[in-house]
Design a protein around this motif. Structure first.
Motif, PDB file in Angstrom:
ATOM      1  N   MET A 116      -1.086 -18.319  32.698  1.00 30.74           N
ATOM      2  CA  MET A 116      -0.964 -19.352  31.621  1.00 30.74           C
ATOM      3  C   MET A 116       0.387 -19.065  31.011  1.00 30.74           C
ATOM      4  SD  MET A 116      -3.270 -21.821  31.543  1.00 30.74           S
ATOM      5  CE  MET A 116      -3.309 -22.189  29.780  1.00 30.74           C
ATOM      6  N   GLY A 117       0.692 -17.742  30.644  1.00 32.89           N
ATOM      7  CA  GLY A 117       1.821 -17.350  29.719  1.00 32.89           C
ATOM      8  C   GLY A 117       1.377 -17.486  28.237  1.00 32.89           C
ATOM      9  N   ILE A 118       0.075 -17.378  28.100  1.00 33.54           N
ATOM     10  CA  ILE A 118      -0.304 -17.463  26.724  1.00 33.54           C
ATOM     11  C   ILE A 118      -0.880 -16.222  26.116  1.00 33.54           C
ATOM     12  CG2 ILE A 118      -0.726 -19.933  26.254  1.00 33.54           C
ATOM     13  CD1 ILE A 118      -3.429 -19.465  27.061  1.00 33.54           C
ATOM     14  N   GLY A 119      -0.852 -15.123  27.070  1.00 35.63           N
ATOM     15  CA  GLY A 119      -1.518 -13.781  26.523  1.00 35.63           C
ATOM     16  C   GLY A 119      -0.697 -13.080  25.555  1.00 35.63           C
ATOM     17  N   LEU A 120       0.678 -13.030  25.706  1.00 35.38           N
ATOM     18  CA  LEU A 120       1.577 -12.161  24.735  1.00 35.38           C
ATOM     19  C   LEU A 120       1.800 -13.084  23.485  1.00 35.38           C
ATOM     20  CD1 LEU A 120       4.013 -10.497  27.112  1.00 35.38           C
ATOM     21  CD2 LEU A 120       2.164  -9.480  25.952  1.00 35.38           C
TER      22      LEU A 120
ATOM     23  N   LEU B 121       9.335 -13.043  26.943  1.00 35.07           N
ATOM     24  CA  LEU B 121       8.357 -12.747  27.025  1.00 35.07           C
ATOM     25  C   LEU B 121       6.864 -13.238  26.017  1.00 35.07           C
ATOM     26  CD1 LEU B 121       8.661  -8.954  27.804  1.00 35.07           C
ATOM     27  CD2 LEU B 121       7.665 -10.789  29.115  1.00 35.07           C
TER      28      LEU B 121
ATOM     29  N   ASP C 131       2.052   1.019  32.044  1.00 32.64           N
ATOM     30  CA  ASP C 131       1.749   1.131  33.315  1.00 32.64           C
ATOM     31  C   ASP C 131       2.889   1.484  34.134  1.00 32.64           C
ATOM     32  OD1 ASP C 131       3.676  -1.066  34.307  1.00 32.64           O
ATOM     33  OD2 ASP C 131       2.461  -2.265  32.537  1.00 32.64           O
TER      34      ASP C 131
ATOM     35  N   ASN D 145      -2.654  -7.298  31.623  1.00 32.72           N
ATOM     36  CA  ASN D 145      -1.158  -7.357  31.896  1.00 32.72           C
ATOM     37  C   ASN D 145      -0.630  -6.186  32.803  1.00 32.72           C
ATOM     38  OD1 ASN D 145      -0.830  -9.925  31.367  1.00 32.72           O
ATOM     39  ND2 ASN D 145       0.474  -9.414  29.212  1.00 32.72           N
TER      40      ASN D 145
ATOM     41  N   TYR E 182       5.488 -18.742  29.211  1.00 29.33           N
ATOM     42  CA  TYR E 182       6.309 -18.051  30.025  1.00 29.33           C
ATOM     43  C   TYR E 182       5.489 -16.934  30.894  1.00 29.33           C
ATOM     44  CZ  TYR E 182       9.306 -14.424  31.894  1.00 29.33           C
ATOM     45  OH  TYR E 182      10.247 -13.692  32.707  1.00 29.33           O
ATOM     46  N   THR E 183       5.559 -17.371  32.186  1.00 31.67           N
ATOM     47  CA  THR E 183       4.859 -16.493  33.229  1.00 31.67           C
ATOM     48  C   THR E 183       5.591 -16.254  34.335  1.00 31.67           C
ATOM     49  OG1 THR E 183       2.703 -16.189  34.143  1.00 31.67           O
ATOM     50  CG2 THR E 183       3.437 -18.577  33.950  1.00 31.67           C
ATOM     51  N   THR E 184       5.278 -15.162  34.931  1.00 35.33           N
ATOM     52  CA  THR E 184       5.922 -15.176  36.223  1.00 35.33           C
ATOM     53  C   THR E 184       4.845 -14.936  37.458  1.00 35.33           C
ATOM     54  OG1 THR E 184       5.941 -12.623  36.127  1.00 35.33           O
ATOM     55  CG2 THR E 184       8.044 -13.844  35.529  1.00 35.33           C
ATOM     56  N   LYS E 185       3.732 -15.102  36.914  1.00 40.12           N
ATOM     57  CA  LYS E 185       2.121 -15.282  37.829  1.00 40.12           C
ATOM     58  C   LYS E 185       2.075 -16.311  38.370  1.00 40.12           C
ATOM     59  CE  LYS E 185       1.032 -11.203  34.848  1.00 40.12           C
ATOM     60  NZ  LYS E 185       0.111 -10.939  33.832  1.00 40.12           N
TER      61      LYS E 185
HETATM   62  N1  LIG Z   1       3.044  -4.847  31.839  1.00 41.35           N
HETATM   63  C1  LIG Z   1       3.949  -5.834  32.293  1.00 41.35           C
HETATM   64  N2  LIG Z   1       4.530  -5.411  33.502  1.00 41.35           N
HETATM   65  C2  LIG Z   1       5.608  -6.463  33.751  1.00 41.35           C
HETATM   66  N3  LIG Z   1       5.607  -7.822  33.401  1.00 41.35           N
HETATM   67  C3  LIG Z   1       4.896  -8.075  32.481  1.00 41.35           C
HETATM   68  C4  LIG Z   1       3.783  -7.143  31.900  1.00 41.35           C
HETATM   69  N4  LIG Z   1       3.335  -7.719  30.798  1.00 41.35           N
HETATM   70  C5  LIG Z   1       3.608  -8.913  30.913  1.00 41.35           C
HETATM   71  N5  LIG Z   1       4.654  -9.290  31.688  1.00 41.35           N
HETATM   72  C6  LIG Z   1       5.531 -10.503  31.936  1.00 41.35           C
HETATM   73  O1  LIG Z   1       5.336 -11.341  30.854  1.00 41.35           O
HETATM   74  C7  LIG Z   1       4.704 -12.565  31.208  1.00 41.35           C
HETATM   75  C8  LIG Z   1       3.858 -13.019  30.305  1.00 41.35           C
HETATM   76  O2  LIG Z   1       2.842 -12.418  30.182  1.00 41.35           O
HETATM   77  P1  LIG Z   1       1.368 -13.172  29.251  1.00 41.35           P
HETATM   78  O3  LIG Z   1       0.456 -12.297  28.928  1.00 41.35           O
HETATM   79  O4  LIG Z   1       1.877 -13.850  28.023  1.00 41.35           O
HETATM   80  O5  LIG Z   1       1.240 -14.283  30.341  1.00 41.35           O
HETATM   81  P2  LIG Z   1       0.435 -14.357  31.904  1.00 41.35           P
HETATM   82  O6  LIG Z   1      -0.096 -12.877  31.906  1.00 41.35           O
HETATM   83  O7  LIG Z   1       1.618 -14.461  32.834  1.00 41.35           O
HETATM   84  O8  LIG Z   1      -0.737 -15.181  31.836  1.00 41.35           O
HETATM   85  P3  LIG Z   1      -1.851 -15.140  30.813  1.00 41.35           P
HETATM   86  O9  LIG Z   1      -1.812 -16.244  29.948  1.00 41.35           O
HETATM   87  O10 LIG Z   1      -2.967 -15.278  32.067  1.00 41.35           O
HETATM   88  O11 LIG Z   1      -1.984 -14.029  30.143  1.00 41.35           O
HETATM   89  C9  LIG Z   1       4.115 -12.321  32.534  1.00 41.35           C
HETATM   90  O12 LIG Z   1       3.850 -13.316  33.547  1.00 41.35           O
HETATM   91  C10 LIG Z   1       5.012 -11.197  33.065  1.00 41.35           C
HETATM   92  O13 LIG Z   1       6.063 -11.739  33.901  1.00 41.35           O
END
Ligand SMILES: Nc1ncnc2c1ncn2[C@@H]1O[C@H](COP(=O)(O)OP(=O)(O)OP(=O)(O)O)[C@@H](O)[C@H]1O
Ligand SMILES: [Mg+2]
Length: 527
Positions: A474-478, A462, A449, A417, A467-470
């Motif tokens: 997928m929004g499943i990392g956190l 978060l 970062d 992230n 929830y994702t802004t990318k």
């Molecule tokens: N270091 C960061 N700086 C800014 N925004 C972040 C950061 N880490 C997470 N986010 C925000 O939190 C959201 C959710 O993160 P999360 O890791 O859950 O999903 P993702 O990265 O969008 O997708 P993935 O499932 O591939 O990880 C991100 O889409 C982003 O908007």
């Protein structure tokens, strides 16, 4: 004739005689004794007055024209309004037969004429007291019974009173409602034959049977009972033995229809199952995503040594085709091929360890070694995002207790992230991965970062799934990180550090290993 009022009309005495002289004497005898006196000179009038005023005592002449005292008594006893009055016969007939007949018809006493006023006064007093007490007792009984009836009627559970053969002696209205039958229809039926289809073959093993026959209390849930219309329903019941002293007199059964309860329980279980399935699915999706992303990284990383191997092999072949090959140089080149193939297999080994090792139990881990391993993993991501990763792990950070693969997965997610956030910024500052002590029992690992940072309203969202802004996120990392860290007994959170960017951190418990504070920190990944 007339009613003679008394100033203390608590007890009413009716005087019945066809002879006015006798009536007068009786009246004179009793008039100042605190009674309300009524007078009748024939049977019909006596019955009418008695019915209207329910006297406690009736002094009744036997020998009267038209209707004699016996008939009056008989009719008084037949009328529920007057049945409890004490009838005292008055007669000159002093024979035994007349007395016996009077008592047989429900008479309470007998006074022979000519009577003594003291005797009349004494007997009236006694009977009046007895009847009053009896009436009070009956009134109390009625109140008690109506209280009981009110309670039994208002209970929503069905109640049966059974005799020792299982015959229904009592059923409350709720029992009728549950069994779809009138209470009158239920009473007198055999409980087992009415509610169980197998009662004829083997009544012994049926619910409630042991309570009725052996006095054993029972309590069961989800028993199938048949209604009067032969439809069945699941029931819960409690059966308590009915005892009279030492003797078993059957059972009291309290029961209810639990169809709705069972349906609710099933719906709840289905909902739980759905939640379990969805959670598993989320975890699975998370694994698949990581695997997919890793595959691209692996291909990229393994490609480098393979390309090198191909190149070195070509060089070797060219050397060998020379007239006098330089064997030393050839040896060196082959060594390089060997080194590159080791590198490739090391990469694959690391990936396999990450993918395949099941998340079993916790180990004592060196934070520095674990994070270094993770950094190597994230190298591919760093290259893809034109970023760099810097580890800042002081030597005095204690070992932690955790599942290494899960911690690595969390750290990797946060580093990714952070790298993705840093990608589009002008700054070329590295992603900083640091570890510090957090209070007594925890180590805190932070990933900071210098990217655009977190939106003001991002906080609540978060850690929510999806929830994702990318564009490709997928929004499943956190959310995955949070559930993994919570399972390790730690916490996860984020900060908006001064100087911009974002900082995500998690804590993990310190190992309780009895290591002396001065001892060397362990350097291996897992001890
Ligand atoms: N270091 C960061 N700086 C800014 N925004 C972040 C950061 N880490 C997470 N986010 C925000 O939190 C959201 C959710 O993160 P999360 O890791 O859950 O999903 P993702 O990265 O969008 O997708 P993935 O499932 O591939 O990880 C991100 O889409 C982003 O908007
Ligand atoms: Mg992510």
């Amino acid at each position: 004739m007339t009613e003679a009022e008394n100033e203390h009309p608590e007890v009413t005495v009716l005087l019945v005689d066809d002879n006015p002289q006798n009536l007068k004497v009786l009246y004179e005898t009793l008039k100042d004794k605190g009674y309300r006196l009524l007078i009748a000179n024939d049977g019909e009038k006596a019955l009418d007055l008695a019915h209207r005023h329910q006297p406690e005592v009736i002094l009744l002449d036997i020998m009267m024209p038209e209707m004699d005292g016996y008939e009056v008594c008989e009719r008084l006893k037949a009328d529920p309004e007057t049945a409890d009055s004490a009838v005292v016969f008055l007669s000159a007939l002093d024979d035994l037969e007349a007395k016996v007949k009077g008592f047989a018809l429900g008479g309470a006493d007998y006074i022979s004429k000519p009577f003594q006023s003291q005797e009349v006064i004494a007997r009236v007093k006694t009977h009046a007291r007895v009847i009053r007490l009896e009436r009070e007792l009956q009134a109390q009984n009625r109140e008690l019974q109506s209280d009981q009836a009110r309670i039994l009627n208002s209970i929503s559970e069905g109640i049966y009173g059974l005799d020792e053969n299982g015959i229904i002696e009592f059923a409350n209205p709720a029992a009728g409602v549950i069994m779809r039958s009138s209470v009158e229809d239920l009473i007198g039926r055999n409980f087992f034959e009415t509610h169980f289809s197998t009662a004829a073959e083997c009544p012994d093993g049926l619910p409630v049977h042991a309570t009725c026959c052996q006095g054993v209390a029972e309590n069961q849930r989800d028993i199938r009972l048949l209604r009067a219309d032969q439809t069945g329903f699941p029931a819960e019941y409690r059966a308590t033995p009915k005892l009279e002293g030492e003797d078993l007199r059957g059972a009291v059964v309290v029961f209810r229809d639990i169809t709705a309860e069972l349906e609710n329980e099933q719906a709840l279980e289905e909902a739980r199952e759905l939640v379990r399935e969805q959670r598993d699915q989320l975890a699975h999706t998370s694994r698949l995503t990581t695997m997919g992303e890793m595959a691209a990284g692996v291909a990229h990383e393994v490609n480098q040594p393979l390309t090198a191997i191909t190149n070195y092999t070509r060089v070797s072949k060219r050397m060998m085709s020379a007239e006098h090959p330089n064997l030393n140089l050839l040896q060196e080149t082959l060594d390089k091929i060997e080194a590159q193939s080791h590198r490739a297999s090391e990469i694959i080994r690391r990936i396999r360890r990450f993918m395949k090792k099941p998340a079993t139990g916790k180990d004592v881990l060196s934070v520095a070694a674990l994070l270094e391993d993770t950094r190597q993993f994230a190298e591919v991501d760093a290259r893809n995002n034109d970023g760099t990763i810097e580890l800042l792990i002081p030597e005095d950070v204690p070992d932690i207790v955790a599942d290494p693969i899960q911690v690595q997965q969390v750290a990797l997610n946060l580093i990714r992230n952070a790298l993705e956030a840093s990608r589009d910024t002008a700054s070329d500052l590295p992603v900083e991965v640091s570890a510090t002590r957090a209070g007594e029992g925890f180590v805190r690992i932070s990933v900071r970062d210098y990217g655009p940072g977190l939106a003001e309203d991002a906080g609540e969202n978060l850690f929510l799934p999806f929830y994702t802004t990318k564009e490709e996120g997928m929004g499943i990392g956190l959310p995955t990180c949070r559930s993994l860290i919570q399972a390790q007994g730690g916490e996860i959170g984020f900060e908006r550090p001064e100087g911009g960017g974002a900082c995500f951190f998690f804590t993990l418990p310190v190992a309780d290993a009895p290591a002396a504070p001065s001892s060397e920190p362990s350097s291996a990944g897992a001890v």
